[in-house]
Design a protein around this motif. Structure first.
Motif: not given
Length: 211
Positions: A148-165
């Motif tokens: 994986y040459p960059a984090p954006v090409t690694n599928p395991d680094m996608y997803g997570g939690k987000q809260a927004r207003v």
């Protein structure tokens, strides 16, 4: 600088709304999202000279048929309306590039102020969870000990939690029941699965027409 643009996935959603005891309203929605957005966009990346497949986050669609579903409850007071919503998007299988975007779950609650006839402002809190990508696009890999040459090409680094207003504004137009809704939201909490593209501000626009 890498850019992509075009039409994303198109969804058809049906809703059923009914009143509950105490003056509340409950709405159930279920639909189907069609893979109309491209997942084969290319650009000139640092990975190699010329155009190559660009990362998952810059593709326009999921490449899969998806099921959006939600349950929504609201209740009207004298001058204030409040509500809550639970929504999900479920991916159905893998796309033609051998991966599937993560399932998403969203929970939201809001207050809307109905004091004025010409403007109805609101404030909303949203919590969203997304799985990482299942599978991988082999065209994003490089033949080395570190594929994986960059984090954006690694599928395991996608997803997570987000809260927004989110701040919203409903502006009635034309006949009664028709309106334009504008929203602007900003994240205030994130716990992501890896380095990801930063989200600064999210805009939304909706036109509601009763027929």
């Amino acid at each position: 600088t890498i850019r992509s643009s075009g039409i994303g996935d198109v969804s058809v959603i049906g809703s059923y709304q009914f009143k509950t005891s105490g003056g509340g309203q409950l709405k159930l929605s279920l639909g189907l999202s069609f893979p109309t957005g491209s997942i084969e966009k290319e650009g000139d990346t640092p990975r190699a000279p010329g155009n190559q497949q660009i990362p998952y986050s810059m593709q326009l669609g999921s490449g899969t048929y998806d099921i959006p579903a939600s349950i929504y409850y609201s209740r009207m007071g004298n001058e204030v309306e409040w509500g809550t919503e639970l929504a999900a998007k479920i991916r159905l299988g893998e796309n033609d590039r051998d991966y599937s975007l993560g399932n998403r779950v969203l929970a939201a609650t809001w207050l809307r102020f109905n004091k004025w006839d010409w403007l109805k402002p609101s404030i909303k809190l949203i919590y969203e969870y997304s799985d990482s990508i299942d599978g991988k696009d082999i065209d994003l890999l490089v033949p080395s000990a570190f594929p994986y040459p960059a984090p954006v090409t690694n599928p395991d680094m996608y997803g997570g939690k987000q809260a927004r207003v989110v701040l919203g504004f409903i502006i009635p137009v034309f006949a009664k029941g028709n309106y334009v809704e504008l929203e602007i939201g900003k994240p205030f909490y994130e716990s992501l699965n890896g380095p990801q593209n930063r989200e600064d501000i999210r805009y939304g626009f909706k036109f509601n027409l009763k027929i």
